[in-house]
Design a protein around this motif. Structure first.
Motif, PDB file in Angstrom:
ATOM      1  N   ASP A 146       0.823  -1.209   0.000  1.00  0.00           N
ATOM      2  CA  ASP A 146       0.000   0.000   0.000  1.00  0.00           C
ATOM      3  C   ASP A 146       0.856   1.258   0.000  1.00  0.00           C
ATOM      4  O   ASP A 146       0.622   2.194  -0.771  1.00  0.00           O
ATOM      5  CB  ASP A 146      -0.942   0.011   1.210  1.00  0.00           C
ATOM      6  CG  ASP A 146      -2.337  -0.488   0.858  1.00  0.00           C
ATOM      7  OD1 ASP A 146      -2.620  -0.655  -0.345  1.00  0.00           O
ATOM      8  OD2 ASP A 146      -3.135  -0.717   1.777  1.00  0.00           O
ATOM      9  N   ASP A 147       1.842   1.301   0.875  1.00  0.00           N
ATOM     10  CA  ASP A 147       2.713   2.475   0.958  1.00  0.00           C
ATOM     11  C   ASP A 147       3.590   2.593  -0.280  1.00  0.00           C
ATOM     12  O   ASP A 147       3.841   3.698  -0.767  1.00  0.00           O
ATOM     13  CB  ASP A 147       3.589   2.395   2.215  1.00  0.00           C
ATOM     14  CG  ASP A 147       2.779   2.565   3.492  1.00  0.00           C
ATOM     15  OD1 ASP A 147       1.690   3.174   3.429  1.00  0.00           O
ATOM     16  OD2 ASP A 147       3.228   2.090   4.546  1.00  0.00           O
ATOM     17  N   LEU A 148       4.056   1.468  -0.772  1.00  0.00           N
ATOM     18  CA  LEU A 148       4.925   1.504  -1.944  1.00  0.00           C
ATOM     19  C   LEU A 148       4.164   1.974  -3.183  1.00  0.00           C
ATOM     20  O   LEU A 148       4.716   2.701  -4.019  1.00  0.00           O
ATOM     21  CB  LEU A 148       5.525   0.118  -2.178  1.00  0.00           C
ATOM     22  CG  LEU A 148       6.639   0.041  -3.223  1.00  0.00           C
ATOM     23  CD1 LEU A 148       7.797   0.951  -2.848  1.00  0.00           C
ATOM     24  CD2 LEU A 148       7.132  -1.390  -3.364  1.00  0.00           C
ATOM     25  N   LEU A 149       2.910   1.566  -3.321  1.00  0.00           N
ATOM     26  CA  LEU A 149       2.096   2.033  -4.437  1.00  0.00           C
ATOM     27  C   LEU A 149       2.026   3.559  -4.468  1.00  0.00           C
ATOM     28  O   LEU A 149       2.129   4.186  -5.528  1.00  0.00           O
ATOM     29  CB  LEU A 149       0.690   1.455  -4.345  1.00  0.00           C
ATOM     30  CG  LEU A 149       0.418   0.123  -5.041  1.00  0.00           C
ATOM     31  CD1 LEU A 149      -1.028  -0.302  -4.814  1.00  0.00           C
ATOM     32  CD2 LEU A 149       0.706   0.189  -6.519  1.00  0.00           C
ATOM     33  N   LYS A 150       1.844   4.153  -3.295  1.00  0.00           N
ATOM     34  CA  LYS A 150       1.787   5.613  -3.218  1.00  0.00           C
ATOM     35  C   LYS A 150       3.120   6.229  -3.628  1.00  0.00           C
ATOM     36  O   LYS A 150       3.151   7.239  -4.344  1.00  0.00           O
ATOM     37  CB  LYS A 150       1.417   6.039  -1.792  1.00  0.00           C
ATOM     38  CG  LYS A 150       0.048   5.570  -1.338  1.00  0.00           C
ATOM     39  CD  LYS A 150      -0.195   5.903   0.124  1.00  0.00           C
ATOM     40  CE  LYS A 150      -1.520   5.330   0.607  1.00  0.00           C
ATOM     41  NZ  LYS A 150      -1.723   5.583   2.056  1.00  0.00           N
ATOM     42  N   ASP A 151       4.223   5.638  -3.177  1.00  0.00           N
ATOM     43  CA  ASP A 151       5.546   6.168  -3.512  1.00  0.00           C
ATOM     44  C   ASP A 151       5.815   6.083  -5.015  1.00  0.00           C
ATOM     45  O   ASP A 151       6.351   7.021  -5.612  1.00  0.00           O
ATOM     46  CB  ASP A 151       6.628   5.410  -2.750  1.00  0.00           C
ATOM     47  CG  ASP A 151       6.626   5.712  -1.265  1.00  0.00           C
ATOM     48  OD1 ASP A 151       5.911   6.662  -0.854  1.00  0.00           O
ATOM     49  OD2 ASP A 151       7.318   5.003  -0.508  1.00  0.00           O
ATOM     50  N   ILE A 152       5.474   4.954  -5.620  1.00  0.00           N
ATOM     51  CA  ILE A 152       5.715   4.793  -7.059  1.00  0.00           C
ATOM     52  C   ILE A 152       4.816   5.736  -7.855  1.00  0.00           C
ATOM     53  O   ILE A 152       5.242   6.300  -8.875  1.00  0.00           O
ATOM     54  CB  ILE A 152       5.502   3.333  -7.491  1.00  0.00           C
ATOM     55  CG1 ILE A 152       6.505   2.408  -6.779  1.00  0.00           C
ATOM     56  CG2 ILE A 152       5.651   3.182  -8.999  1.00  0.00           C
ATOM     57  CD1 ILE A 152       6.332   0.938  -7.094  1.00  0.00           C
ATOM     58  N   LYS A 153       3.595   5.914  -7.391  1.00  0.00           N
ATOM     59  CA  LYS A 153       2.693   6.838  -8.075  1.00  0.00           C
ATOM     60  C   LYS A 153       3.269   8.241  -8.074  1.00  0.00           C
ATOM     61  O   LYS A 153       3.210   8.964  -9.090  1.00  0.00           O
ATOM     62  CB  LYS A 153       1.319   6.811  -7.395  1.00  0.00           C
ATOM     63  CG  LYS A 153       0.252   7.582  -8.147  1.00  0.00           C
ATOM     64  CD  LYS A 153      -1.119   7.382  -7.507  1.00  0.00           C
ATOM     65  CE  LYS A 153      -2.210   8.091  -8.307  1.00  0.00           C
ATOM     66  NZ  LYS A 153      -3.558   7.861  -7.710  1.00  0.00           N
ATOM     67  N   GLU A 154       3.850   8.655  -6.950  1.00  0.00           N
ATOM     68  CA  GLU A 154       4.499   9.962  -6.887  1.00  0.00           C
ATOM     69  C   GLU A 154       5.755   9.985  -7.762  1.00  0.00           C
ATOM     70  O   GLU A 154       6.050  10.987  -8.418  1.00  0.00           O
ATOM     71  CB  GLU A 154       4.861  10.294  -5.440  1.00  0.00           C
ATOM     72  CG  GLU A 154       3.669  10.610  -4.566  1.00  0.00           C
ATOM     73  CD  GLU A 154       2.847  11.783  -5.104  1.00  0.00           C
ATOM     74  OE1 GLU A 154       3.464  12.820  -5.426  1.00  0.00           O
ATOM     75  OE2 GLU A 154       1.611  11.652  -5.196  1.00  0.00           O
ATOM     76  N   GLY A 155       6.484   8.866  -7.781  1.00  0.00           N
ATOM     77  CA  GLY A 155       7.672   8.788  -8.620  1.00  0.00           C
ATOM     78  C   GLY A 155       7.351   8.912 -10.097  1.00  0.00           C
ATOM     79  O   GLY A 155       8.136   9.493 -10.869  1.00  0.00           O
ATOM     80  N   ASN A 156       6.203   8.380 -10.493  1.00  0.00           N
ATOM     81  CA  ASN A 156       5.791   8.477 -11.894  1.00  0.00           C
ATOM     82  C   ASN A 156       5.580   9.923 -12.335  1.00  0.00           C
ATOM     83  O   ASN A 156       5.731  10.254 -13.516  1.00  0.00           O
ATOM     84  CB  ASN A 156       4.501   7.689 -12.125  1.00  0.00           C
ATOM     85  CG  ASN A 156       4.739   6.191 -12.210  1.00  0.00           C
ATOM     86  OD1 ASN A 156       5.842   5.751 -12.527  1.00  0.00           O
ATOM     87  ND2 ASN A 156       3.717   5.408 -11.926  1.00  0.00           N
ATOM     88  N   LYS A 157       5.234  10.793 -11.376  1.00  0.00           N
ATOM     89  CA  LYS A 157       4.953  12.180 -11.710  1.00  0.00           C
ATOM     90  C   LYS A 157       6.217  13.002 -11.969  1.00  0.00           C
ATOM     91  O   LYS A 157       6.137  14.112 -12.485  1.00  0.00           O
ATOM     92  CB  LYS A 157       4.148  12.833 -10.585  1.00  0.00           C
ATOM     93  CG  LYS A 157       2.780  12.203 -10.352  1.00  0.00           C
ATOM     94  CD  LYS A 157       2.081  12.862  -9.172  1.00  0.00           C
ATOM     95  CE  LYS A 157       0.727  12.225  -8.899  1.00  0.00           C
ATOM     96  NZ  LYS A 157       0.056  12.848  -7.719  1.00  0.00           N
ATOM     97  N   ARG A 158       7.365  12.446 -11.599  1.00  0.00           N
ATOM     98  CA  ARG A 158       8.606  13.220 -11.720  1.00  0.00           C
ATOM     99  C   ARG A 158       9.049  13.402 -13.163  1.00  0.00           C
ATOM    100  O   ARG A 158       9.816  14.308 -13.470  1.00  0.00           O
ATOM    101  CB  ARG A 158       9.714  12.542 -10.910  1.00  0.00           C
ATOM    102  CG  ARG A 158       9.459  12.550  -9.412  1.00  0.00           C
ATOM    103  CD  ARG A 158      10.459  11.695  -8.672  1.00  0.00           C
ATOM    104  NE  ARG A 158      10.047  11.474  -7.291  1.00  0.00           N
ATOM    105  CZ  ARG A 158      10.438  10.450  -6.551  1.00  0.00           C
ATOM    106  NH1 ARG A 158      11.258   9.549  -7.085  1.00  0.00           N
ATOM    107  NH2 ARG A 158      10.023  10.323  -5.313  1.00  0.00           N
ATOM    108  N   SER A 159       8.601  12.534 -14.033  1.00  0.00           N
ATOM    109  CA  SER A 159       8.983  12.684 -15.439  1.00  0.00           C
ATOM    110  C   SER A 159       7.876  12.161 -16.339  1.00  0.00           C
ATOM    111  O   SER A 159       7.328  11.089 -16.095  1.00  0.00           O
ATOM    112  CB  SER A 159      10.288  11.932 -15.726  1.00  0.00           C
ATOM    113  OG  SER A 159      10.148  10.550 -15.479  1.00  0.00           O
ATOM    114  N   ARG A 160       7.552  12.934 -17.363  1.00  0.00           N
ATOM    115  CA  ARG A 160       6.593  12.469 -18.356  1.00  0.00           C
ATOM    116  C   ARG A 160       7.209  11.321 -19.146  1.00  0.00           C
ATOM    117  O   ARG A 160       8.427  11.252 -19.333  1.00  0.00           O
ATOM    118  CB  ARG A 160       6.225  13.594 -19.308  1.00  0.00           C
ATOM    119  CG  ARG A 160       5.550  14.787 -18.671  1.00  0.00           C
ATOM    120  CD  ARG A 160       5.082  15.762 -19.753  1.00  0.00           C
ATOM    121  NE  ARG A 160       6.175  16.097 -20.680  1.00  0.00           N
ATOM    122  CZ  ARG A 160       5.998  16.580 -21.916  1.00  0.00           C
ATOM    123  NH1 ARG A 160       4.767  16.761 -22.377  1.00  0.00           N
ATOM    124  NH2 ARG A 160       7.038  16.873 -22.683  1.00  0.00           N
TER     125      ARG A 160
END
Length: 498
Positions: free
Chosen positions: A230-244
């Motif tokens: 659950d926590d990792l999903l949130k982190d990866i989702k935020e990581g995806n936003k760092r670059s198009r």
């Protein structure tokens, strides 16, 4: 593999093995005289769904460290007036397929006991309580964390998990085929001819009858500092936003241990830094686990690995837990042909959720996939996004628990005997197991603790009928063939690559 690397890996293994002495299943029933572990004594759990229960504390002092389990969530709530939940995701239908070998005759006591030869522990659930009979140590702490997952299910659906007994295998790869024959040595070495071993494990294959179950890393992987899902999903989702996606490196990326299987050795020959005459558009980073351990695994943070347009998934000894971290990265997954599957990937479709890669000609296959994606950018992005949304929406922990719940309920219906508590089994619960942990093990348990029960899981979908299942299998096969045709045509037009 260099001798120094081997020594480093064995050093890590010894360290992990030593750490397991703190967490053996049986030991925590005799710890009343030990010093209380550092950290908070009580983790408050709010049960918002049940107004008459304002809280149910996970109290290490009163319960766990004296070897006693709480009885605060053993009662069964009546829910006949509650509306049915939403229909479960498609991959739940594979539960029926996994249990089909026993659908007609059921599971006898004799057939269950035969599976002991491949099991790490026996789990017994009677009247909502869990009991464990341990047979051998797993690698690192897979057995302990898997057990934690079962205990959280009992908190999620208190009193609703039926009485059952099961055998659980914590290894990477199936040790026996569908007839109980040693899969590694063949029938000549072990002609056991046992029919249909009733064994739960993390992955399955078309030539085995294992019952696939969510792997331990959904509740965290402390040895590698990988957070609960659950926590990792949130982190990866935020990581995806760092670059198009369009701004990411236009290469295929993989980072991992290449020493566990020959198929990964072959992949390393495709590296752009390898002594090759050709640029295969592939960036590969072999892991030195000794160095990663020393740096607290900062370089292997999966939330920081979404900087390339394409991610490669490839098996290790068998299936790899890395699949779920790769799929959720918004980049198309280049999925090297796999023999093994886990509980959710069977509903993922080639050309919709991933791009299929040949296992016997990886360099050319991956090169073509990258070239195709860089030309067909919109379609490539759609594939990456579809996989990411599938993981975020269909494989979130809510559904992981529901999958466990439905699988165990369907399994329990097949038992032809009354589950009983073995003489050598010990009762386990969240209090006793969490009390016996320290460091990241304790931290991840607290973070993944189920904080409120649910009245109903999602609604179980019906089994596949033969035409529907055959249509799915044909669709997958045709997609692989179509990519093979495109790939062959592409390379026929290129200068010859030796």
């Amino acid at each position: 593999m260099r001798k120094s690397d081997m020594q480093g890996l064995w050093a890590i293994r010894r360290r992990f093995t030593t750490s397991k002495s703190l967490i053996l299943f049986i030991s925590f029933l005799a710890i009343s005289g030990r010093r209380r572990p550092q950290g908070p004594a009580i983790a408050t759990v709010k049960f918002d769904t049940y107004p008459h229960r304002t809280e149910a504390p996970l109290n290490y002092t009163v319960y766990g460290c004296t070897g006693t389990c709480s009885t605060l969530y053993d009662e069964k709530e009546e829910d006949h007036e509650q509306p049915p939940g939403a229909t479960c995701p498609e991959y739940f239908r594979w539960i029926h397929e996994d249990l089909k070998p026993w659908a007609r005759e059921g599971i006898t006591r004799e057939s269950l006991e035969r599976a002991r030869m491949g099991a790490y522990f026996r789990l017994v659930i009677v009247n909502g309580k869990a009991y464990v009979e341990k047979y051998r140590d797993s690698y690192q702490t897979r057995d302990v964390i898997s057990l934690w997952g079962f205990l959280q299910l009992l908190r999620k659906y208190p009193g609703k998990v039926p009485d059952l007994e099961l055998m659980f295998d914590c290894a990477d790869w199936p040790e026996f085929d569908e007839n109980g024959v040693d899969a590694a040595n063949g029938t000549d070495q072990l002609p056991l001819l046992f029919p249909k071993l009733v064994l739960f494990r993390y992955c399955g294959s078309d030539d085995t009858n294992y019952i696939t179950f969510p792997d331990w890393t959904f509740w965290g992987w402390p040895e590698l500092n990988i957070k609960p899902w659950d926590d990792l999903l949130k982190d990866i989702k935020e990581g995806n936003k760092r670059s198009r996606w369009i701004d990411r490196e236009p290469y295929a990326y993989w980072r991992g241990n290449p020493f566990v299987h020959e198929v990964r050795h072959q992949l390393m020959r495709c590296n752009i830094s390898y002594k090759q005459k050709h640029d295969w558009s592939i960036l590969l980073y072999p892991l030195n686990w000794t160095e990663e351990l020393g740096s607290e695994f900062k370089a292997t943070n999966v939330a920081n690995q979404c900087h390339h347009r394409y991610k490669i998934y490839i098996e290790g000894r068998a299936w790899s837990v890395s699949g779920k971290y790769i799929f959720v990265c918004d980049s198309p997954t280049l999925y090297v042909k796999s023999r093994y599957y886990d509980f959710f990937t069977r509903s993922m479709m080639p050309m919709q959720h991933f791009w299929p890669i040949k296992d016997d000609d990886q360099c050319k296959s991956i090169k073509f996939a990258v070239e195709w994606g860089n030309i067909h950018k919109q379609k490539a992005q759609e594939i990456g996004k579809a996989a990411s949304e599938f993981m975020q929406e269909k494989v979130k922990m809510e559904y992981v628990y529901d999958y466990m719940f439905h699988l165990l309920n369907e399994y329990a219906k097949l038992l032809k005997f009354k589950p009983t508590i073995p003489q050598d089994a010990v009762e386990v619960c969240s209090e006793t197991l969490a009390c016996s942990q320290e460091g990241l093990h304790r931290k991840f348990m607290e973070e993944s603790l189920v904080k409120s029960p649910r009245r109903r899981p999602c609604a179980m979908p019906p089994p596949y009928d033969p035409p529907s299942l055959n249509a799915i299998l044909r669709r997958k096969s045709n997609s692989f063939k179509q990519v093979g045709v495109w790939e062959k045509s592409y390379w026929n037009k290129q200068p010859k690559h030796k």
